[in-house]
Each structure stands twice: as C-alpha cells, then as structure tokens.
Design a protein around this motif. Structure first.
Motif, PDB file in Angstrom:
ATOM      1  N   UNK A   1      -3.003   5.488   4.860  1.00 30.70           N
ATOM      2  CA  UNK A   1      -2.479   4.186   5.281  1.00 30.70           C
ATOM      3  C   UNK A   1      -2.965   3.775   6.662  1.00 30.70           C
ATOM      4  N   UNK A   2      -4.137   4.295   7.033  1.00 32.03           N
ATOM      5  CA  UNK A   2      -4.754   3.840   8.278  1.00 32.03           C
ATOM      6  C   UNK A   2      -5.589   2.600   7.969  1.00 32.03           C
TER       7      UNK A   2
ATOM      8  N   UNK B   1      -7.672   1.565  -0.389  1.00 32.26           N
ATOM      9  CA  UNK B   1      -6.615   0.789  -1.025  1.00 32.26           C
ATOM     10  C   UNK B   1      -6.709  -0.668  -0.572  1.00 32.26           C
ATOM     11  N   UNK B   2      -6.699  -1.584  -1.535  1.00 30.22           N
ATOM     12  CA  UNK B   2      -6.833  -3.008  -1.213  1.00 30.22           C
ATOM     13  C   UNK B   2      -5.682  -3.782  -1.859  1.00 30.22           C
TER      14      UNK B   2
ATOM     15  N   UNK C   1      -5.389 -10.244   1.839  1.00 30.31           N
ATOM     16  CA  UNK C   1      -5.668  -8.838   1.578  1.00 30.31           C
ATOM     17  C   UNK C   1      -5.825  -8.045   2.867  1.00 30.31           C
ATOM     18  N   UNK C   2      -5.759  -6.745   2.713  1.00 29.00           N
ATOM     19  CA  UNK C   2      -6.063  -5.805   3.795  1.00 29.00           C
ATOM     20  C   UNK C   2      -6.648  -4.565   3.141  1.00 29.00           C
ATOM     21  N   UNK C   3      -7.161  -3.658   3.940  1.00 28.95           N
ATOM     22  CA  UNK C   3      -7.730  -2.421   3.402  1.00 28.95           C
ATOM     23  C   UNK C   3      -7.183  -1.230   4.187  1.00 28.95           C
TER      24      UNK C   3
ATOM     25  N   UNK D   1       0.831  -1.206   0.000  1.00 25.31           N
ATOM     26  CA  UNK D   1       0.000   0.000   0.000  1.00 25.31           C
ATOM     27  C   UNK D   1       0.864   1.255   0.000  1.00 25.31           C
ATOM     28  N   UNK D   2       1.954   1.226   0.761  1.00 25.15           N
ATOM     29  CA  UNK D   2       2.887   2.352   0.773  1.00 25.15           C
ATOM     30  C   UNK D   2       3.483   2.570  -0.608  1.00 25.15           C
ATOM     31  N   UNK D   3       3.913   1.483  -1.240  1.00 26.09           N
ATOM     32  CA  UNK D   3       4.489   1.574  -2.574  1.00 26.09           C
ATOM     33  C   UNK D   3       3.491   2.032  -3.617  1.00 26.09           C
ATOM     34  N   UNK D   4       2.249   1.632  -3.465  1.00 30.05           N
ATOM     35  CA  UNK D   4       1.215   2.059  -4.404  1.00 30.05           C
ATOM     36  C   UNK D   4       1.053   3.575  -4.371  1.00 30.05           C
TER      37      UNK D   4
END
Length: 230
Positions: free
Chosen positions: A139-140, A119-120, A132-134, A103-106
């Motif tokens: 980024x919370x 973001x998934x 997966x995560x959301x 997610x950070x890289x996205x």
C-alpha cells in the motif's frame, strides 16, 4: 480501557455503505449497490446498524467518512451527514482517502499478494475517464491520485497491474489481449474497508475540523441541462 466505536460512511461510489467498527475491527455492515440510494437510505442504514449492534449514538467515539475522490453528489451527502453527527455528538470527524481504502479492502478480501503487482483502484468518472491511484502490495503509493482518460496504451511500461472498482469493469474488452493487466470484475466498495485506517487515525489524533472540512472532489462539478425535446 473504553472501547472505541467508529461509525463509517462510504458514499463516494454507487454503493451506499455504512459500517461500525470496534477498536479497528468491523462489527457490522449495512450496504446496497444500487443507483441513487444515498439521499434516501443513508440515515436509515445508520439507524439500522446501531440498532443491530445494540448501541446508541452516545457510544460512538468518532465518525469516519470516505472523503473522495468520487461522485460529487454522493460525497456531499456522506460528508454532510458525517459532519452533522460529529457536530451534534461533539465527537471527531475522520476523513479516509477513498482509493486508499479500496486498495486496503482489495488486499483484505481478494488475497492477491503477488510481489510485483501494482494495485489500481478505479472510480468511474464517465466515458473512458476514471479517478485512480496506484499502490504496491504494501500500500505504498506508486502514483498519486489523478483523473485519467484510459486507452489501450495506458499501463504500457511492462509492469503487472490489477484494476478494480466501479471504473475498472468497462475496460475488460480494451485490455483483453494485455496479459500483464488483470481486471478484477465486480469489486464493490465498502465502508468496512475503512475500519483499520479509521482506528489508526483516531489513535493518532488525525482528525478533521467538522465545521470546515470539504470532500476531495478532484474535479469541479459541472451541471448539465437536459436537451429540449422537439
């Protein structure tokens, strides 16, 4: 003040990736997105990146590993290599959540900052299942890391979602009529996504026991026996 070089290892997905960061900034990356490279290429990539940047193992301040979830075999190889380096060099081991790093890289590479988008990050777990995560765009966490079997009714609460990672591409047809779900195709995971996270953890002393640390597999490994040919 001494510069902090951190060697970063990403083997949780099909990508075999090694990065080197200096004070939280990526200074080099060696990686390949091909199946079954981890065992044969990881140590070669590590040697190559140190040679390219002109430093030896003694210059490393820490080693960061992608801790999972992800490929059982890939995680074993990456974490074992990282632990061996830390033990031999007497430097700290840092563990980075794979989905959080994705997610950070996205956000760093795709520049998508819609305020209401969730973001998934997804890692393929075969068939219609993913790890997966959301996260929101800050980024919370919106949903904890989990394994899910995805169907057409997933993400049906009316929110806006962007799906990416090795597990997302296979859902392009499934969600093609869902305007609130966007599939970001061909997103490749990278050890470079760990740089700022690893440096922050290093500064905070958030390190692992290099002897006893184990990857976060999420699911138990199940070995299968090939079918006999008649």
């Amino acid at each position: 003040m001494k510069d902090s070089y951190i060697l970063q290892i990403e083997t949780a997905t099909p990508v075999c990736s090694v990065a080197l960061s200096k004070n939280g900034k990526t200074v080099g990356v060696v990686e390949a997105d091909e199946p079954n490279l981890h065992a044969s290429h990881l140590t070669l990539f590590i040697a190559e990146i140190l040679r390219e940047e002109g430093i030896g193992f003694s210059a490393l301040s820490a080693v960061a590993v992608s801790k999972g979830p992800g490929s059982y075999t890939g995680l074993r190889i990456g974490v074992s290599t990282g632990k061996g380096l830390c033990y031999g060099l007497d430097i700290p081991l840092i563990a980075i959540d794979t989905l959080y790093a994705m997610a950070t890289g996205f956000l760093e590479t795709r520049n998508r900052k819609e305020g209401r988008t969730t973001l998934v990050p997804m890692i393929d777990a075969r068939r219609m299942e993913v790890y997966m995560a959301q996260y929101d765009i800050n980024l919370y966490p919106q949903e904890a890391t989990n394994a899910q079997i995805i169907n057409e009714y997933s993400f049906g609460d009316g929110g806006s979602y962007v799906l990416f990672g090795s597990g997302a591409d296979k859902f392009e047809t499934l969600f093609e009529k869902h305007k609130h779900i966007h599939i970001e195709k061909s997103f490749m995971n990278s050890a470079s996504f760990m740089s700022s996270i690893a440096f922050a953890k290093f500064q905070d002393g958030a390190v692992e026991d290099a002897v006893h640390f184990e990857p976060y597999y999420l699911k138990d490994f199940v070995a299968t026996t090939p079918k006999q040919r008649l």
